[in-house]
Enzyme design. Structure first.
Site, PDB file in Angstrom:
ATOM      1  N   ASP A   1      -9.651   2.073  -4.158  1.00 23.05           N
ATOM      2  CA  ASP A   1      -8.567   1.989  -3.182  1.00 23.05           C
ATOM      3  C   ASP A   1      -7.710   3.251  -3.295  1.00 23.05           C
ATOM      4  O   ASP A   1      -8.255   4.353  -3.389  1.00 23.05           O
ATOM      5  CB  ASP A   1      -7.767   0.708  -3.405  1.00 23.05           C
ATOM      6  CG  ASP A   1      -7.111   0.186  -2.132  1.00 23.05           C
ATOM      7  OD1 ASP A   1      -6.739   1.005  -1.268  1.00 23.05           O
ATOM      8  OD2 ASP A   1      -6.953  -1.037  -1.997  1.00 23.05           O
TER       9      ASP A   1
ATOM     10  N   GLU B   1       0.838  -1.204   0.000  1.00 25.36           N
ATOM     11  CA  GLU B   1       0.000   0.000   0.000  1.00 25.36           C
ATOM     12  C   GLU B   1       0.871   1.251   0.000  1.00 25.36           C
ATOM     13  O   GLU B   1       2.089   1.199   0.166  1.00 25.36           O
ATOM     14  CB  GLU B   1      -0.900   0.036   1.251  1.00 25.36           C
ATOM     15  CG  GLU B   1      -2.207  -0.722   1.140  1.00 25.36           C
ATOM     16  CD  GLU B   1      -3.249   0.028   0.327  1.00 25.36           C
ATOM     17  OE1 GLU B   1      -2.939   1.101  -0.220  1.00 25.36           O
ATOM     18  OE2 GLU B   1      -4.383  -0.477   0.236  1.00 25.36           O
TER      19      GLU B   1
ATOM     20  N   ASN C   1      -9.967   5.564   2.229  1.00 30.32           N
ATOM     21  CA  ASN C   1      -9.009   5.300   1.161  1.00 30.32           C
ATOM     22  C   ASN C   1      -8.869   6.476   0.202  1.00 30.32           C
ATOM     23  O   ASN C   1      -9.791   7.286   0.049  1.00 30.32           O
ATOM     24  CB  ASN C   1      -9.420   4.058   0.352  1.00 30.32           C
ATOM     25  CG  ASN C   1      -8.613   2.840   0.725  1.00 30.32           C
ATOM     26  OD1 ASN C   1      -7.399   2.922   0.914  1.00 30.32           O
ATOM     27  ND2 ASN C   1      -9.276   1.706   0.856  1.00 30.32           N
TER      28      ASN C   1
ATOM     29  N   GLU D   1     -14.333  -4.398   7.907  1.00 31.56           N
ATOM     30  CA  GLU D   1     -14.864  -3.684   6.745  1.00 31.56           C
ATOM     31  C   GLU D   1     -16.382  -3.778   6.675  1.00 31.56           C
ATOM     32  O   GLU D   1     -16.981  -3.986   5.617  1.00 31.56           O
ATOM     33  CB  GLU D   1     -14.204  -4.186   5.455  1.00 31.56           C
ATOM     34  CG  GLU D   1     -12.681  -4.055   5.503  1.00 31.56           C
ATOM     35  CD  GLU D   1     -11.995  -4.257   4.163  1.00 31.56           C
ATOM     36  OE1 GLU D   1     -12.656  -4.073   3.127  1.00 31.56           O
ATOM     37  OE2 GLU D   1     -10.792  -4.581   4.163  1.00 31.56           O
TER      38      GLU D   1
END
Length: 296
Positions: A202, A19, A151, A124
């Site tokens: 994302d 990430e 995000n 989530e």
């Protein structure tokens, strides 16, 4: 017509949850994280001089401090200052000490040197997350709340529009961003995300032309949106689980893309052999914008 991009594996290090790539123009180094394994990585634009720092807990995002001697890291237990030379860490603030099912997630520095970062529910499912801003003078602000998975925070070239996504809403939002106060207002839908193939919004970045690039995690695509929110370009990626992206390199013309080797929850799909790799995309005919350092 834009030229056809070329996608290479820059480093095949199999990050469990790669990430948050950040290209630091001052040091000419790329930084990215393994969110699940709690590591920060750094390398040259062509994958040399690889170094890693172990955070000893999950990490959501990071930024480079103003003089390059520290990182600012959004860890599971709070926001920390990390000494680059020793790896020692110092807690700055824990914005959610009572929300044990949450962790801090994606973040980005605004043009004034504040660090914006969000939180998320680890399953989530629950809208227990928030979007925060931490300024170099120590001020913490809540910019938005009732978020499931924070995000893709990023800014227009003039810094006056903040983009952000709560992944499972199927939308990317835009806010008016006050560069003086650091407050966000007038949230509206910037773009609807095509989730028909199972993908979701994302990480994101904005290029020098003001177009937003977003990784469609689980969908194996990168989407470029025009400033009016329409889809300008779609790039298919070698793996489904692309997670985030950032422009960098000596000429700011390489798009670095992270991916995950293992999905965080059983309901998410597996992937091909290149899962978890760090990719470099060239030939896009687009330049990125240098990311500010924290406190710069």
């Amino acid at each position: 017509m834009p030229s056809s991009p070329h996608i290479d594996v820059l480093l095949d290090i199999k990050t469990t949850l790669g990430e948050g790539p950040v290209w630091d123009a001052e040091s000419q180094r790329l930084h990215w994280i393994d969110s699940a394994d709690g590591r920060i990585f750094r390398s040259t634009y062509d994958g040399r001089e690889l170094r890693a720092w172990d955070m000893r807990e999950p990490i959501g995002s990071m930024a480079i401090g103003h003089d390059g001697s520290t990182f600012i890291a959004a860890l599971q237990s709070g926001l920390y200052r990390i000494d680059v030379s020793t790896g020692d860490r110092e807690l700055i603030i824990n914005p959610e000490p009572d929300l044990h099912s949450n962790r801090l997630n994606d973040g980005k520095v605004d043009r004034q040197g504040r660090f914006l970062f969000g939180s998320m529910d680890t399953l989530e499912e629950s809208a227990s997350g928030s979007l925060y801003s931490y300024s170099p003078n120590g001020q913490l602000q809540v910019l938005d709340k009732d978020i499931v998975v924070s995000n893709g925070p990023c800014f227009s070239p003039d810094g006056e529009t903040l983009y952000f996504a709560d992944t499972w809403t199927g939308e990317i939002w835009a806010y008016d961003y006050d560069t003086v106060s650091g407050k966000a207002s007038n949230r509206r839908t910037f773009a609807k995300v095509d989730t028909s193939g199972g993908g979701a919004a994302d990480g994101a970045t904005v290029d020098s032309e003001g177009y937003l690039w977003q990784a469609l995690v689980y969908g194996g695509k990168i989407i470029r949106y025009a400033p009016d929110g329409t889809v300008d370009r779609i790039i298919k990626t070698p793996v489904l689980k692309v997670t985030s992206l950032a422009f960098g390199g000596p000429n700011m013309d390489i798009l670095f893309v992270t991916s995950m080797a293992k999905p965080p929850l059983p309901r998410f799909p597996e992937d091909g052999q290149q899962r978890g790799a760090l990719f470099a995309i060239t030939g896009l005919d687009v330049l990125g914008l240098p990311e500010p350092r924290f406190g710069a």
